[in-house]
Design an enzyme around this catalytic site. Structure first.
Site, PDB file in Angstrom:
ATOM      1  N   ARG A 102       6.463  77.568 -26.178  1.00 14.86           N
ATOM      2  CA  ARG A 102       5.565  77.406 -27.346  1.00 14.86           C
ATOM      3  C   ARG A 102       5.467  75.645 -28.195  1.00 14.86           C
ATOM      4  NH1 ARG A 102       4.788  82.937 -27.834  1.00 14.86           N
ATOM      5  NH2 ARG A 102       3.332  84.196 -26.214  1.00 14.86           N
ATOM      6  N   LYS A 139       1.567  61.380 -25.295  1.00 12.51           N
ATOM      7  CA  LYS A 139       0.917  62.007 -23.947  1.00 12.51           C
ATOM      8  C   LYS A 139       2.594  62.345 -23.809  1.00 12.51           C
ATOM      9  CE  LYS A 139      -3.254  58.700 -23.237  1.00 12.51           C
ATOM     10  NZ  LYS A 139      -3.677  58.189 -21.637  1.00 12.51           N
ATOM     11  N   GLU A 189       2.953  44.962 -21.229  1.00 12.47           N
ATOM     12  CA  GLU A 189       2.509  45.979 -22.662  1.00 12.47           C
ATOM     13  C   GLU A 189       2.017  45.177 -23.708  1.00 12.47           C
ATOM     14  OE1 GLU A 189       0.996  48.557 -21.203  1.00 12.47           O
ATOM     15  OE2 GLU A 189       2.202  50.085 -19.747  1.00 12.47           O
ATOM     16  N   LYS A 224      -0.805  50.842 -31.513  1.00 12.24           N
ATOM     17  CA  LYS A 224      -1.222  51.322 -30.497  1.00 12.24           C
ATOM     18  C   LYS A 224      -1.605  52.947 -31.738  1.00 12.24           C
ATOM     19  CE  LYS A 224       0.091  54.631 -27.361  1.00 12.24           C
ATOM     20  NZ  LYS A 224       1.265  54.736 -25.901  1.00 12.24           N
ATOM     21  N   GLU A 260      -7.949  60.263 -26.542  1.00  9.46           N
ATOM     22  CA  GLU A 260      -8.930  59.589 -25.776  1.00  9.46           C
ATOM     23  C   GLU A 260      -9.516  60.023 -25.175  1.00  9.46           C
ATOM     24  OE1 GLU A 260      -5.966  57.951 -23.274  1.00  9.46           O
ATOM     25  OE2 GLU A 260      -7.393  57.030 -21.560  1.00  9.46           O
ATOM     26  N   ARG A 320      -8.709  54.500 -27.546  1.00  7.84           N
ATOM     27  CA  ARG A 320      -7.516  54.792 -27.385  1.00  7.84           C
ATOM     28  C   ARG A 320      -7.931  54.354 -25.573  1.00  7.84           C
ATOM     29  NH1 ARG A 320      -3.439  59.364 -28.012  1.00  7.84           N
ATOM     30  NH2 ARG A 320      -1.435  58.901 -26.335  1.00  7.84           N
ATOM     31  N   ASN A 362      -5.507  50.952 -22.133  1.00  8.57           N
ATOM     32  CA  ASN A 362      -6.137  50.937 -20.245  1.00  8.57           C
ATOM     33  C   ASN A 362      -6.284  49.450 -19.601  1.00  8.57           C
ATOM     34  OD1 ASN A 362      -5.054  53.536 -19.852  1.00  8.57           O
ATOM     35  ND2 ASN A 362      -6.620  54.083 -20.249  1.00  8.57           N
ATOM     36  N   HIS A 415      -4.274  48.175 -16.109  1.00  7.05           N
ATOM     37  CA  HIS A 415      -4.102  49.859 -15.451  1.00  7.05           C
ATOM     38  C   HIS A 415      -5.133  50.619 -14.541  1.00  7.05           C
ATOM     39  CE1 HIS A 415      -2.001  49.780 -18.793  1.00  7.05           C
ATOM     40  NE2 HIS A 415      -1.039  50.680 -18.198  1.00  7.05           N
ATOM     41  N   HIS A 456      -2.338  50.645 -11.524  1.00  9.59           N
ATOM     42  CA  HIS A 456      -2.679  52.180 -10.885  1.00  9.59           C
ATOM     43  C   HIS A 456      -2.762  51.917  -9.272  1.00  9.59           C
ATOM     44  CE1 HIS A 456      -3.266  54.481 -14.873  1.00  9.59           C
ATOM     45  NE2 HIS A 456      -1.632  54.332 -14.926  1.00  9.59           N
ATOM     46  N   HIS A 489       5.089  49.329 -13.192  1.00 12.14           N
ATOM     47  CA  HIS A 489       4.153  49.895 -13.968  1.00 12.14           C
ATOM     48  C   HIS A 489       4.227  48.605 -14.017  1.00 12.14           C
ATOM     49  CE1 HIS A 489       0.786  51.441 -16.274  1.00 12.14           C
ATOM     50  NE2 HIS A 489       1.925  50.801 -17.558  1.00 12.14           N
TER      51      HIS A 489
HETATM   52  N1  LIG Z   1       3.387  58.507 -22.580  1.00 11.22           N
HETATM   53  C1  LIG Z   1       2.649  58.009 -22.752  1.00 11.22           C
HETATM   54  O1  LIG Z   1       1.776  57.376 -22.819  1.00 11.22           O
HETATM   55  C2  LIG Z   1       3.061  56.755 -21.432  1.00 11.22           C
HETATM   56  C3  LIG Z   1       3.218  55.537 -21.267  1.00 11.22           C
HETATM   57  C4  LIG Z   1       3.981  54.471 -20.578  1.00 11.22           C
HETATM   58  C5  LIG Z   1       4.335  54.790 -19.339  1.00 11.22           C
HETATM   59  N2  LIG Z   1       4.563  56.325 -19.326  1.00 11.22           N
HETATM   60  C6  LIG Z   1       5.772  56.171 -18.470  1.00 11.22           C
HETATM   61  O2  LIG Z   1       6.751  56.239 -18.406  1.00 11.22           O
HETATM   62  C7  LIG Z   1       7.669  55.960 -17.256  1.00 11.22           C
HETATM   63  C8  LIG Z   1       8.138  54.771 -17.073  1.00 11.22           C
HETATM   64  O3  LIG Z   1       9.002  53.906 -18.395  1.00 11.22           O
HETATM   65  P1  LIG Z   1       9.804  53.241 -18.518  1.00 11.22           P
HETATM   66  O4  LIG Z   1       9.618  51.378 -17.489  1.00 11.22           O
HETATM   67  O5  LIG Z   1      10.618  53.282 -19.527  1.00 11.22           O
HETATM   68  O6  LIG Z   1      10.967  53.548 -17.074  1.00 11.22           O
HETATM   69  P2  LIG Z   1      12.320  54.222 -17.049  1.00 11.22           P
HETATM   70  O7  LIG Z   1      12.457  55.032 -18.261  1.00 11.22           O
HETATM   71  O8  LIG Z   1      12.558  54.923 -15.419  1.00 11.22           O
HETATM   72  O9  LIG Z   1      13.942  53.223 -17.276  1.00 11.22           O
HETATM   73  C9  LIG Z   1      13.216  51.964 -16.417  1.00 11.22           C
HETATM   74  C10 LIG Z   1      15.214  52.212 -16.371  1.00 11.22           C
HETATM   75  O10 LIG Z   1      15.598  51.427 -16.902  1.00 11.22           O
HETATM   76  C11 LIG Z   1      16.816  52.305 -17.278  1.00 11.22           C
HETATM   77  N3  LIG Z   1      17.227  52.067 -19.091  1.00 11.22           N
HETATM   78  C12 LIG Z   1      16.268  52.977 -19.724  1.00 11.22           C
HETATM   79  N4  LIG Z   1      16.158  52.707 -21.547  1.00 11.22           N
HETATM   80  C13 LIG Z   1      17.831  51.191 -20.433  1.00 11.22           C
HETATM   81  C14 LIG Z   1      18.818  50.426 -21.578  1.00 11.22           C
HETATM   82  N5  LIG Z   1      17.941  50.659 -22.529  1.00 11.22           N
HETATM   83  N6  LIG Z   1      19.801  49.822 -21.319  1.00 11.22           N
HETATM   84  C15 LIG Z   1      19.829  49.742 -19.132  1.00 11.22           C
HETATM   85  N7  LIG Z   1      19.543  50.346 -18.774  1.00 11.22           N
HETATM   86  C16 LIG Z   1      18.186  51.303 -19.631  1.00 11.22           C
HETATM   87  C17 LIG Z   1      16.876  53.688 -17.154  1.00 11.22           C
HETATM   88  O11 LIG Z   1      17.478  54.271 -16.241  1.00 11.22           O
HETATM   89  C18 LIG Z   1      15.689  52.824 -15.222  1.00 11.22           C
HETATM   90  O12 LIG Z   1      16.338  52.648 -14.783  1.00 11.22           O
HETATM   91  C19 LIG Z   1       6.443  55.936 -16.002  1.00 11.22           C
HETATM   92  O13 LIG Z   1       6.606  57.741 -15.855  1.00 11.22           O
HETATM   93  C20 LIG Z   1       5.320  56.339 -17.299  1.00 11.22           C
HETATM   94  O14 LIG Z   1       4.490  57.409 -16.469  1.00 11.22           O
HETATM   95  C21 LIG Z   1       4.234  57.147 -20.465  1.00 11.22           C
HETATM   96 ZN   LIG Z   2       1.121  51.389 -19.174  1.00  8.75          ZN
END
Ligand SMILES: NC(=O)c1ccc[n+]([C@@H]2O[C@H](COP(=O)([O-])OP(=O)(O)OC[C@H]3O[C@@H](n4cnc5c(N)ncnc54)[C@H](O)[C@@H]3O)[C@@H](O)[C@H]2O)c1
Ligand SMILES: [Zn+2]
Length: 368
Positions: A126, A148, A190, A232, A242, A246, A250, A253, A257, A269
């Protein structure tokens, strides 16, 4: 060493009453984890993947207090790791290791690791303590802050999740040195978003400091990441779930998306958000609600970081279908985040689909 190569550590607080937490941003913070996170419990589960672990896991492990029991759980690398199957595997590992309610989950990686680890932390027994150590620029400026958390379902992205805030976020900018240029650019998309929706001076700073940011100069990184996190944090504190401001995060986005969903193998993304942001800006310029000069500055800044500013060619019906699935749609009506000038955007109901389509069509690839 030049001044540009040094940066002092910043501390930003996310103000959410008893759930408030710090974000630390600086250089070489991983070796200082124990000092930055003084209330780490006895049992710690690090969730990461092999790509990230290769560079940073040993440093994190060495920095944790010697008396802690530390287990490491590896996810596969890629968006597919945000699945019910890998969620179940982490739960199995925690239960096998007899982790109790006082344990902590530590996310070491990009947004994929952070989103899944956060959902694990929200639901194991939990809810247990959760710490974010984001290693991509996107995770550092966006996904690690704000609480999130989610995993994907075959029926759609982020369909299963929770709002669950971390206890702290530690952003060590050195981690960005190993990031691919493409992943770095995705994070910049971003960062630029924050300037457009909320801070004209920051947008101008990004224009003026393009070169040092692109070169990943520490002082420029700390400034850009700090300002993004401050904005943020402010929006999350004002509207954690949101329901209002907030949603401005987007920008680009809803269009983005749709591109991601249609072309998930070729578009990341941040790239889809970049193209989506230009479409949103073009829509407003066509409506005489955004100046041509501001439109050009937005397009040029994204382009300067080699982000795409044109959408892939997709049929109108595909766009319409995908955009209708956006979480902001209410009673079938699109709601879009639209910039009225650099530094200000609004969430607007939009019923004029032909005008939306005109903006998309004008900025789709064949129309260049
Ligand atoms: N929770 C939220 O508010 C929120 C906001 C935006 C995006 N997201 C989510 O985030 C995800 C995308 O995140 P991302 O772009 O970080 O992608 P990711 O986590 O897939 O990382 C991108 C690539 O970089 C590699 N990597 C990570 N750190 C590294 C480093 N320091 N050196 C070398 N390689 C490295 C990872 O292994 C991966 O291959 C999506 O699933 C999206 O839905 C969430
Ligand atoms: Zn985004």
């Amino acid at each position: 060493m030049q001044a540009d190569n040094q940066a002092s550590t910043k501390h930003i607080q996310v103000g959410l009453a008893e759930r408030s937490y710090p974000i630390y941003i600086g250089q070489q913070l991983l070796p200082q984890l124990a000092a930055l996170l003084p209330s780490l419990p006895q049992q710690i589960c690090i969730i990461t993947n092999a790509t990230v672990a290769e560079h940073y896991l040993a440093t994190v492990q060495a920095a944790l207090p010697a008396e802690c029991t530390v287990i490491v759980h590896y996810l596969e690398d890629g968006e597919h790791a945000k699945s019910l199957t890998s969620y179940g595997a982490v739960m199995d590992a925690l239960i096998d290791a007899s982790f109790n309610r006082d344990c902590a989950i530590l996310a070491l990686g990009g947004g994929v690791v952070g989103d899944l680890a956060g959902f694990v932390a929200a639901t194991y027994q939990r809810g247990v303590d959760f710490y974010q150590i984001p290693t991509t620029l996107l995770a550092q400026v966006d996904s690690s802050v704000g609480g999130k958390t989610a995993i994907n379902h075959p029926g759609g992205k982020n369909l299963i999740g929770a709002f669950y805030q971390p206890k702290a976020v530690v952003i060590s900018i050195d981690c960005l040195n190993t990031l691919t240029p493409r992943d770095f650019a995705c994070g910049v998309a971003e960062v630029i978003k924050y300037g457009i929706i909320h801070d004209a001076a920051f947008f101008a700073w990004l224009e003026q400091n393009q070169a040092s940011l692109a070169a990943r100069a520490p002082a420029a990184l700390v400034h850009a990441i700090s300002r993004a996190c401050e904005i943020k944090a402010e929006m999350v504190a004002a509207d954690e779930r949101e329901q209002g401001v907030r949603a401005l995060l987007n920008l680009g986005h809803t269009f983005g998306h749709a591109i991601e969903a249609e072309c998930y193998e070729d578009w990341r993304h941040g790239e889809a958000v970049a193209a989506g942001t230009v479409i949103a800006a073009h829509f407003m310029q066509q409506a005489n609600e955004l100046s041509g000069a501001d439109y050009q500055r937005i397009e040029q800044l994204l382009q300067a970081f080699e982000l795409p500013v044109r959408a892939p060619l997709l049929a109108e019906s595909r766009w319409q279908q995908r955009m209708q699935r956006d979480k902001k749609v209410q009673a079938g009506q699109l709601r879009l985040v639209l910039p009225t000038r650099i530094g200000h955007a609004e969430l607007r109901k939009v019923s004029d689909w032909p005008a939306v389509w005109a903006a998309i069509a004008a900025l789709s690839e064949t129309s260049q």
